[in-house]
Design a protein around this motif. Structure first.
Motif, PDB file in Angstrom:
ATOM      1  N   SER A  43      -5.161  -1.404   7.994  1.00 47.46           N
ATOM      2  CA  SER A  43      -3.812  -0.876   8.193  1.00 47.46           C
ATOM      3  C   SER A  43      -2.752  -1.874   7.787  1.00 47.46           C
ATOM      4  N   ASP A  44      -3.048  -3.136   7.797  1.00 49.61           N
ATOM      5  CA  ASP A  44      -2.088  -4.156   7.383  1.00 49.61           C
ATOM      6  C   ASP A  44      -2.392  -4.560   5.949  1.00 49.61           C
TER       7      ASP A  44
ATOM      8  N   LEU B 220       4.098   6.924   9.465  1.00 51.98           N
ATOM      9  CA  LEU B 220       3.398   5.819   8.795  1.00 51.98           C
ATOM     10  C   LEU B 220       3.492   4.532   9.617  1.00 51.98           C
ATOM     11  N   TYR B 221       4.659   4.266  10.169  1.00 53.50           N
ATOM     12  CA  TYR B 221       4.812   3.060  10.986  1.00 53.50           C
ATOM     13  C   TYR B 221       3.958   3.157  12.246  1.00 53.50           C
TER      14      TYR B 221
ATOM     15  N   THR C  68       1.132   4.776  12.773  1.00 57.51           N
ATOM     16  CA  THR C  68      -0.320   4.706  12.578  1.00 57.51           C
ATOM     17  C   THR C  68      -0.776   3.492  11.776  1.00 57.51           C
ATOM     18  N   ASN C  69       0.160   2.772  11.162  1.00 52.49           N
ATOM     19  CA  ASN C  69      -0.238   1.621  10.352  1.00 52.49           C
ATOM     20  C   ASN C  69       0.132   0.280  10.966  1.00 52.49           C
TER      21      ASN C  69
ATOM     22  N   SER D   5      -9.449   0.927  10.440  1.00 50.01           N
ATOM     23  CA  SER D   5      -8.220   0.483  11.112  1.00 50.01           C
ATOM     24  C   SER D   5      -7.885  -0.953  10.755  1.00 50.01           C
TER      25      SER D   5
ATOM     26  N   SER E 276      -1.760   7.980   5.309  1.00 50.08           N
ATOM     27  CA  SER E 276      -1.391   7.415   4.014  1.00 50.08           C
ATOM     28  C   SER E 276      -0.541   8.422   3.265  1.00 50.08           C
TER      29      SER E 276
ATOM     30  N   SER F 121       0.818  -1.217   0.000  1.00 48.66           N
ATOM     31  CA  SER F 121       0.000   0.000   0.000  1.00 48.66           C
ATOM     32  C   SER F 121       0.850   1.264   0.000  1.00 48.66           C
TER      33      SER F 121
ATOM     34  N   THR G 166      -5.437   6.534  10.610  1.00 48.24           N
ATOM     35  CA  THR G 166      -4.479   5.900   9.712  1.00 48.24           C
ATOM     36  C   THR G 166      -3.945   6.945   8.737  1.00 48.24           C
TER      37      THR G 166
ATOM     38  N   VAL H 163      -6.156   4.102   2.437  1.00 44.94           N
ATOM     39  CA  VAL H 163      -5.514   2.809   2.613  1.00 44.94           C
ATOM     40  C   VAL H 163      -6.494   1.726   2.200  1.00 44.94           C
TER      41      VAL H 163
END
Length: 666
Positions: A662-663, A522-523, A525-526, A659, A588, A455, A586, A594
């Protein structure tokens, strides 16, 4: 004997009276008029009439102040031209061309805004300056013409170039002592290569007048080069490379794009991708060791330039890595002492190390060679992302990973990032090159691990071949490595802040600084659970503050970092507020939500296949005539803005993202 009384003049000639000097009333012509070669006007009237004074004043006004009120020629020039003031030469004040400019066949411009008293004060203050560069302070930024640098100024600027710019990105293809001797012997300051070096050196000096003067020198050199662009030569190619670096530091992205392509074509025409002959040690005398090494460094500088502009896109890159069959740059010590040395060719640092346990040969190599190795690995990773990330066999990415590990293990002690090396490199004016080398290493690692997050690729996608087949543990470790390398960059920036200004010589580091800030948010919140984010925020924000402070300091030295600095400040402020308001938010980096992907991955459009701080993206933002077929079909409600929007953010915040998305592997 009584003292002789001095004879006192009664009237004096009209000329001396108008000039307000003493007249001896000699017969026919007085001594003062004879000495100044002036007409000696006589009259029975002891004073000048108002009509005579008005006539003389009108005459002086219409002769550009070259005559006095008496209608005589001024013995002292009231205002010198810009060129004569620049190098402190006597100017006779003639217009439109003074005697010196006429003799040198160069433009002659007068600064009409400066008064004679101001000029005198400037000269007095200038005599007290210790540096010869202060002699350029006469010129205001509004001037349209500037004299060429004299030998003293050129020599000082060349020393600045060799100390601060030559250690970066293989730009040290000029031999220091040979070139400085050439400057000393050179009688023509209009030589394009000399102008290019001096112009680029002014971008490392915090002096507004110098900055403006350097830009004019660069335009003059560019005119010389492009006027006869069909005359392909090594010296002309050197000018192009230096002008590219100058354009990059002045945010002239379009010029960078054109010059990089021109340089690539020159290397192909000159066959610089191949050794001159098999006599690498220069035993036959056809080329000296200095000439051979200079050509190698020039080729590598062109390669780095080309791959930075292309960002791994095949249809943008004009230099094929597989065709480069020359040695890596040798250690600066050997180049300085004109000693030939064998280093290593491209294959030894490209693919062969991925399947070999033998250490990389580092003999006779220094910062230049290790930086080239990194760019070769970077090029390989980018090509994987753009061409092979969606293939069913994703494991070719392990090759660059092994190359990075070999690269780190092979670093010699003098290139390690520790306190002793930092102190020594600072004394050698090589600290900025060392910082750039290690920042680039961590940046490329971040680029590598980013491949495990579909993503956040360009363009964003839901899955790749790697994400489908890799284990959850591997993907989790890769994302952790992505974040760790961003934090490692913050540690380097902290040291750089303590060692400024010697650590602030490379503006290209600003791009990596901006990426380090983005990766942390980014790390957070994701890939960190919402319930832990506020706690982790307390440890991440100090690192972000270091990154932002370094970017601001870098901006103070290099205005070209302004766009990245402003975007980072805006990004940090907005991200902090949003995360504290809603810890489940999240973030992006792309314009898409996302999990929502609007662009086909097989598209070759540049607008979503490159980072928004890349050269090509910067160019396309302001083009008046731009094709964007992919963007035309994407609704703006999905978070996408036109690339021509000057207010576009490179970090997108959207609270509507689920949420659970996110992965990317979910």
């Amino acid at each position: 004997m009584p003292p002789t009384r001095r004879r006192r003049t009664r009237t004096g000639c009209l000329t001396c009276r108008a000039r307000r000097i003493k007249c001896d009333e000699a017969a026919t012509i007085c001594t003062q008029c004879s000495r100044s070669d002036l007409q000696c006007l006589r009259s029975r009237n002891e004073s000048l009439s108002e009509s005579t004074r008005s006539r003389l004043a009108f005459t002086a006004k219409n002769n550009d102040q070259r005559l006095t009120q008496a209608g005589t020629r001024r013995q002292r020039v009231q205002r010198s031209c810009v060129s004569c003031k620049l190098i402190k030469k006597r100017c006779n004040g003639e217009r439109p061309l003074c005697e010196r400019c006429l003799k040198k066949n160069q433009p002659c411009v007068y600064d009409e805004d400066s008064s004679p008293s101001d000029t005198g004060n400037s000269i007095a203050e200038n005599k007290q300056a210790s540096s010869s560069l202060s002699r350029l302070s006469f010129l205001s930024p509004s001037e349209t013409t500037v004299d060429f640098p004299d030998k003293i100024i050129a020599r000082d600027l060349c020393k600045t170039f060799f100390d601060e710019i030559a250690p970066l990105r293989c730009l040290g293809f000029l031999h220091r002592h040979i070139f400085l001797q050439h400057v000393q012997d050179c009688e023509d300051g209009r030589e394009p290569l000399l102008l290019s070096v001096c112009a680029l050196a002014t971008k490392s000096i915090k002096h507004r007048e110098l900055w403006e003067i350097g830009c004019r020198w660069a335009r003059i050199a560019q005119g010389f080069v492009l006027a006869e662009v069909q005359d392909i030569s090594i010296h002309r190619l050197m000018c192009i490379v230096l002008l590219y670096e100058h354009a990059a530091r002045t945010n002239e992205h379009r010029l960078c794009f054109i010059l990089s392509g021109l340089a690539s074509r020159y290397t192909q025409a000159l066959s610089l991708n191949l050794e001159y002959d098999h006599d690498v040690m220069s035993t036959n005398g056809l080329l000296s060791p200095v000439e051979r090494e200079s050509r190698r460094r020039l080729m590598w500088a062109c390669y780095i330039m080309d791959t930075m502009v292309a960002c791994g896109l095949n249809h943008l890159q004009t230099i094929d890595t597989t065709t480069i069959q020359i040695q890596l740059p040798c250690d600066d010590r050997y180049f300085l002492y004109k000693v030939a040395r064998i280093t290593a060719k491209v294959p030894i640092c490209f693919e062969s190390t991925a399947n070999s346990d033998a250490p990389i040969s580092i003999e006779n190599q220094d910062t230049h060679a290790f930086l080239v190795r990194l760019f070769l690995i970077r090029d390989r990773i980018l090509r994987y992302v753009h061409d092979h990330a969606d293939e069913e066999d994703p494991w070719r990415l392990m090759g660059p990973l092994a190359d990075l590990e070999h690269w780190k293990d092979s670093l010699p002690p003098e290139l390690q990032f520790n306190h002793d090396v930092i102190v020594i490199r600072k004394e050698q004016s090589m600290l900025s090159a060392l910082i750039s080398l290690h920042v680039q290493y961590h940046q490329i690692n971040c680029l590598l691990y980013r491949c495990t997050i579909p993503s956040m690729l360009f363009p964003a996608r839901s899955h790749t071949g790697l994400s489908r087949k890799a284990s959850i543990e591997f993907l989790s470790d890769s994302r952790r490595g992505w974040f760790d390398h961003a934090c490692a960059m913050s540690a380097i920036f902290k040291v750089a802040l303590e060692q400024k200004p010697e650590s602030m010589e490379d503006p290209a580091v600003g791009f990596s600084t901006y990426n380090a800030i983005i990766i942390k948010f980014l790390y957070l919140t994701n890939f960190i659970p919402p319930e832990e984010r506020l706690l982790r925020m307390e440890s991440i924000l100090p690192l972000v503050d270091i990154d932002l402070q370094f970017l601001r300091e870098l901006h103070e030295y290099h205005p070209s970092v302004r766009s990245a600095c402003l975007a980072a400040e805006r990004l940090v402020d907005e991200a902090k507020v949003k995360i504290y308001q809603d810890p489940t938010i999240t973030l992006s980096e792309s314009g898409n939500l996302v999990g929502v992907f609007n662009f086909p991955t097989e598209s070759i459009s540049l607008d979503h296949r490159t980072n928004q701080l890349s050269t090509i993206a910067q160019i396309r933002k302001n083009l008046p005539e731009m094709h964007a077929p992919d963007l035309a079909s994407v609704p703006l409600s999905c978070g996408t803005q036109s690339p021509g929007d000057p207010g576009r953010l490179w970090l997108w915040i959207d609270q509507r993202a689920d949420s659970d998305q996110s992965d990317p592997t979910s």
